[in-house]
Motif scaffolding. Structure first.
Motif, PDB file in Angstrom:
ATOM      1  N   VAL A  59      -5.449  -4.589 -13.399  1.00 47.81           N
ATOM      2  CA  VAL A  59      -5.895  -4.943 -12.048  1.00 47.81           C
ATOM      3  C   VAL A  59      -4.933  -4.343 -11.025  1.00 47.81           C
ATOM      4  O   VAL A  59      -3.707  -4.453 -11.175  1.00 47.81           O
ATOM      5  N   ASP A  60      -5.479  -3.715 -10.010  1.00 45.82           N
ATOM      6  CA  ASP A  60      -4.715  -3.040  -8.945  1.00 45.82           C
ATOM      7  C   ASP A  60      -5.046  -3.689  -7.609  1.00 45.82           C
ATOM      8  O   ASP A  60      -6.193  -3.632  -7.167  1.00 45.82           O
ATOM      9  N   TYR A  61      -4.037  -4.337  -6.989  1.00 45.23           N
ATOM     10  CA  TYR A  61      -4.241  -4.855  -5.636  1.00 45.23           C
ATOM     11  C   TYR A  61      -2.898  -5.056  -4.936  1.00 45.23           C
ATOM     12  O   TYR A  61      -1.889  -5.306  -5.587  1.00 45.23           O
ATOM     13  N   SER A  73       0.676  10.269   5.903  1.00 45.05           N
ATOM     14  CA  SER A  73      -0.302  11.276   5.493  1.00 45.05           C
ATOM     15  C   SER A  73      -1.627  10.639   5.071  1.00 45.05           C
ATOM     16  O   SER A  73      -2.649  11.308   4.970  1.00 45.05           O
ATOM     17  N   ARG A  74      -1.632   9.336   4.871  1.00 43.60           N
ATOM     18  CA  ARG A  74      -2.872   8.599   4.629  1.00 43.60           C
ATOM     19  C   ARG A  74      -3.565   8.249   5.953  1.00 43.60           C
ATOM     20  O   ARG A  74      -4.652   7.680   5.966  1.00 43.60           O
ATOM     21  N   GLY A  75      -2.892   8.547   7.060  1.00 44.92           N
ATOM     22  CA  GLY A  75      -3.492   8.313   8.367  1.00 44.92           C
ATOM     23  C   GLY A  75      -3.091   6.995   9.020  1.00 44.92           C
ATOM     24  O   GLY A  75      -3.604   6.637  10.071  1.00 44.92           O
ATOM     25  N   PRO A 111       0.823  -1.213   0.000  1.00 41.30           N
ATOM     26  CA  PRO A 111       0.000   0.000   0.000  1.00 41.30           C
ATOM     27  C   PRO A 111       0.863   1.271   0.000  1.00 41.30           C
ATOM     28  O   PRO A 111       1.882   1.330   0.699  1.00 41.30           O
ATOM     29  N   GLY A 112       0.471   2.243  -0.817  1.00 39.03           N
ATOM     30  CA  GLY A 112       1.160   3.537  -0.862  1.00 39.03           C
ATOM     31  C   GLY A 112       2.223   3.670  -1.944  1.00 39.03           C
ATOM     32  O   GLY A 112       2.772   4.753  -2.143  1.00 39.03           O
ATOM     33  N   VAL A 113       2.514   2.586  -2.683  1.00 36.74           N
ATOM     34  CA  VAL A 113       3.586   2.674  -3.679  1.00 36.74           C
ATOM     35  C   VAL A 113       3.174   3.389  -4.973  1.00 36.74           C
ATOM     36  O   VAL A 113       4.020   3.778  -5.768  1.00 36.74           O
ATOM     37  N   GLY A 114       1.859   3.546  -5.181  1.00 36.73           N
ATOM     38  CA  GLY A 114       1.417   4.307  -6.361  1.00 36.73           C
ATOM     39  C   GLY A 114       0.636   3.516  -7.402  1.00 36.73           C
ATOM     40  O   GLY A 114       0.464   3.984  -8.524  1.00 36.73           O
ATOM     41  N   LYS A 115       0.113   2.355  -7.034  1.00 32.02           N
ATOM     42  CA  LYS A 115      -0.620   1.499  -7.972  1.00 32.02           C
ATOM     43  C   LYS A 115      -1.847   2.181  -8.560  1.00 32.02           C
ATOM     44  O   LYS A 115      -2.089   2.131  -9.765  1.00 32.02           O
ATOM     45  N   ASN A 174       6.302   8.609   4.728  1.00 33.19           N
ATOM     46  CA  ASN A 174       5.562   9.879   4.622  1.00 33.19           C
ATOM     47  C   ASN A 174       4.207   9.697   3.950  1.00 33.19           C
ATOM     48  O   ASN A 174       3.208  10.269   4.388  1.00 33.19           O
ATOM     49  N   ARG A 175       4.176   8.898   2.894  1.00 36.32           N
ATOM     50  CA  ARG A 175       2.901   8.674   2.187  1.00 36.32           C
ATOM     51  C   ARG A 175       1.881   7.988   3.082  1.00 36.32           C
ATOM     52  O   ARG A 175       0.715   8.364   3.112  1.00 36.32           O
ATOM     53  N   LEU A 176       2.334   6.951   3.803  1.00 35.08           N
ATOM     54  CA  LEU A 176       1.393   6.187   4.632  1.00 35.08           C
ATOM     55  C   LEU A 176       0.953   7.007   5.845  1.00 35.08           C
ATOM     56  O   LEU A 176      -0.204   6.939   6.258  1.00 35.08           O
ATOM     57  N   PRO A 220      10.547   1.402  -9.906  1.00 28.26           N
ATOM     58  CA  PRO A 220      10.712   2.352  -8.806  1.00 28.26           C
ATOM     59  C   PRO A 220       9.604   3.385  -8.840  1.00 28.26           C
ATOM     60  O   PRO A 220       9.204   3.834  -9.917  1.00 28.26           O
ATOM     61  N   SER A 221       9.103   3.750  -7.665  1.00 25.73           N
ATOM     62  CA  SER A 221       8.014   4.740  -7.615  1.00 25.73           C
ATOM     63  C   SER A 221       8.207   5.680  -6.424  1.00 25.73           C
ATOM     64  O   SER A 221       7.470   5.631  -5.445  1.00 25.73           O
ATOM     65  N   ASN A 222       9.252   6.517  -6.560  1.00 20.73           N
ATOM     66  CA  ASN A 222       9.600   7.433  -5.467  1.00 20.73           C
ATOM     67  C   ASN A 222       9.230   8.878  -5.754  1.00 20.73           C
ATOM     68  O   ASN A 222       8.737   9.588  -4.892  1.00 20.73           O
ATOM     69  N   ILE A 223       9.503   9.310  -6.978  1.00 24.79           N
ATOM     70  CA  ILE A 223       9.293  10.717  -7.348  1.00 24.79           C
ATOM     71  C   ILE A 223       8.390  10.782  -8.591  1.00 24.79           C
ATOM     72  O   ILE A 223       8.226   9.790  -9.299  1.00 24.79           O
ATOM     73  N   PRO A 224       7.781  11.960  -8.822  1.00 18.70           N
ATOM     74  CA  PRO A 224       6.878  12.089  -9.976  1.00 18.70           C
ATOM     75  C   PRO A 224       7.511  11.648 -11.302  1.00 18.70           C
ATOM     76  O   PRO A 224       6.827  11.072 -12.152  1.00 18.70           O
ATOM     77  N   GLU A 225       8.810  11.883 -11.452  1.00 17.94           N
ATOM     78  CA  GLU A 225       9.486  11.461 -12.683  1.00 17.94           C
ATOM     79  C   GLU A 225       9.427   9.941 -12.868  1.00 17.94           C
ATOM     80  O   GLU A 225       9.311   9.449 -13.997  1.00 17.94           O
ATOM     81  N   ASP A 226       9.500   9.204 -11.753  1.00 17.43           N
ATOM     82  CA  ASP A 226       9.364   7.738 -11.834  1.00 17.43           C
ATOM     83  C   ASP A 226       8.000   7.376 -12.408  1.00 17.43           C
ATOM     84  O   ASP A 226       7.875   6.487 -13.252  1.00 17.43           O
ATOM     85  N   MET A 227       6.979   8.057 -11.910  1.00 17.81           N
ATOM     86  CA  MET A 227       5.610   7.803 -12.374  1.00 17.81           C
ATOM     87  C   MET A 227       5.512   8.012 -13.881  1.00 17.81           C
ATOM     88  O   MET A 227       4.939   7.186 -14.601  1.00 17.81           O
ATOM     89  N   GLU A 228       6.083   9.120 -14.368  1.00 17.80           N
ATOM     90  CA  GLU A 228       6.069   9.421 -15.809  1.00 17.80           C
ATOM     91  C   GLU A 228       6.801   8.340 -16.602  1.00 17.80           C
ATOM     92  O   GLU A 228       6.305   7.880 -17.631  1.00 17.80           O
TER      93      GLU A 228
HETATM   94  P1  ADP Z   1      -1.444   2.723  -3.844  1.00 14.39           P
HETATM   95  O1  ADP Z   1      -2.649   2.643  -4.753  1.00 14.39           O
HETATM   96  O2  ADP Z   1      -0.332   1.806  -4.259  1.00 14.39           O
HETATM   97  O3  ADP Z   1      -1.777   2.571  -2.408  1.00 14.39           O
HETATM   98  P2  ADP Z   1      -1.506   5.550  -4.522  1.00 14.39           P
HETATM   99  O4  ADP Z   1      -1.571   5.557  -6.017  1.00 14.39           O
HETATM  100  O5  ADP Z   1      -2.762   5.804  -3.784  1.00 14.39           O
HETATM  101  O6  ADP Z   1      -0.818   4.207  -4.004  1.00 14.39           O
HETATM  102  O7  ADP Z   1      -0.391   6.603  -4.103  1.00 14.39           O
HETATM  103  C1  ADP Z   1      -0.183   6.965  -2.745  1.00 14.39           C
HETATM  104  C2  ADP Z   1       0.281   8.407  -2.691  1.00 14.39           C
HETATM  105  O8  ADP Z   1       1.594   8.494  -3.199  1.00 14.39           O
HETATM  106  C3  ADP Z   1      -0.552   9.372  -3.532  1.00 14.39           C
HETATM  107  O9  ADP Z   1      -0.642  10.592  -2.841  1.00 14.39           O
HETATM  108  C4  ADP Z   1       0.256   9.538  -4.790  1.00 14.39           C
HETATM  109  O10 ADP Z   1       0.061  10.783  -5.394  1.00 14.39           O
HETATM  110  C5  ADP Z   1       1.679   9.403  -4.273  1.00 14.39           C
HETATM  111  N1  ADP Z   1       2.592   8.834  -5.264  1.00 14.39           N
HETATM  112  C6  ADP Z   1       2.498   7.617  -5.827  1.00 14.39           C
HETATM  113  N2  ADP Z   1       3.505   7.383  -6.655  1.00 14.39           N
HETATM  114  C7  ADP Z   1       4.296   8.487  -6.629  1.00 14.39           C
HETATM  115  C8  ADP Z   1       5.525   8.865  -7.273  1.00 14.39           C
HETATM  116  N3  ADP Z   1       6.139   8.048  -8.136  1.00 14.39           N
HETATM  117  N4  ADP Z   1       6.026  10.075  -6.997  1.00 14.39           N
HETATM  118  C9  ADP Z   1       5.405  10.886  -6.135  1.00 14.39           C
HETATM  119  N5  ADP Z   1       4.257  10.597  -5.486  1.00 14.39           N
HETATM  120  C10 ADP Z   1       3.708   9.413  -5.733  1.00 14.39           C
END
Ligand code: ADP
Ligand code: MG
Length: 179
Positions: free
Chosen positions: A84-86, A116-118, A20-24, A112-114, A153-161
């Motif tokens: 599919v996302d899980y 801020s998700r509470g 959870p939180g990796v960006g799926k 930090n992501r988790l 890798p899914s750390n920064i917005p550039e990774d996402m792109e």
């Molecule tokens: P998951 O579905 O795996 O639990 P989310 O897609 O909900 O993850 O992402 C969790 C948080 O992390 C969101 O706020 C999202 O914007 C942020 N996030 C995810 N991937 C990245 C990334 N590569 N760079 C920066 N922020 C990211």
């Protein structure tokens, strides 16, 4: 790049998994927005259909009824073109997926992501440990053919792109090779 839908074309099924939180979910929705693929969030599907088989008192969350989830998805998966996302992946039939992506996030970033998700306390610690010990990656490697499992890798917005571009390119290539 946009993938233009054409009638009767074979399309691959893609699994996005990871802690959870990796960006799926963010990545999955982006892929769907740039293709004609259907995005399915298994957590949401379970909630809508109440596909549960009990309640986990320790974590305070319902327990997924994996068999009913699989039954629910079977028909959709046979057409292809599904994302599919899980956060777990060992109970899906292996034959469903043409490729499996395991998103990976560094510990401090995930913390930090988790947070801020509470998430806090045991739930926060257990999810961080899950990522540190690459539990989901190993689950994927033992549930699917190793050569279809890829870490991203899914750390920064550039990774996402980059991940988005790579997956779109992979889909295009797959469709060329299989149609
Ligand atoms: P998951 O579905 O795996 O639990 P989310 O897609 O909900 O993850 O992402 C969790 C948080 O992390 C969101 O706020 C999202 O914007 C942020 N996030 C995810 N991937 C990245 C990334 N590569 N760079 C920066 N922020 C990211
Ligand atoms: Mg999600």
């Amino acid at each position: 790049t946009w993938i233009v839908p054409q009638a009767n074309m074979r399309r691959p099924n893609i699994l996005l998994t990871g802690t959870p939180g990796v960006g799926k979910t963010t990545l999955g929705k982006e892929i769907a927005a740039r293709t004609d693929f259907t995005y399915i969030n298994v957590g949401d599907l379970a909630k809508e259909g109440e596909l549960y088989e009990g309640f986990d008192e320790e974590y305070g969350c319902p327990i997924l009824d994996e068999d009913r989830v699989v039954d629910e998805l079977e028909e959709k998966m046979s057409d292809g073109g599904v994302i599919v996302d899980y956060h777990s992946c060992d109970f899906f039939p292996e034959r469903w997926f043409n490729i499996v992506f395991v998103l990976r996030t560094e510990n401090s970033v995930l913390y930090n992501r988790l947070e801020s998700r509470g998430y806090k306390g045991k739930k926060l610690q257990d999810n961080l440990q899950c990522e540190i010990f690459q539990i989901i990656y190993e689950e994927a490697m033992s549930s699917y053919k190793e050569d279809i499992v890829h870490q991203l890798p899914s750390n920064i917005p550039e990774d996402m792109e980059n991940n988005l571009d790579q997956i779109i390119q992979w889909i295009e290539q797959w469709m060329k090779d299989n149609n």
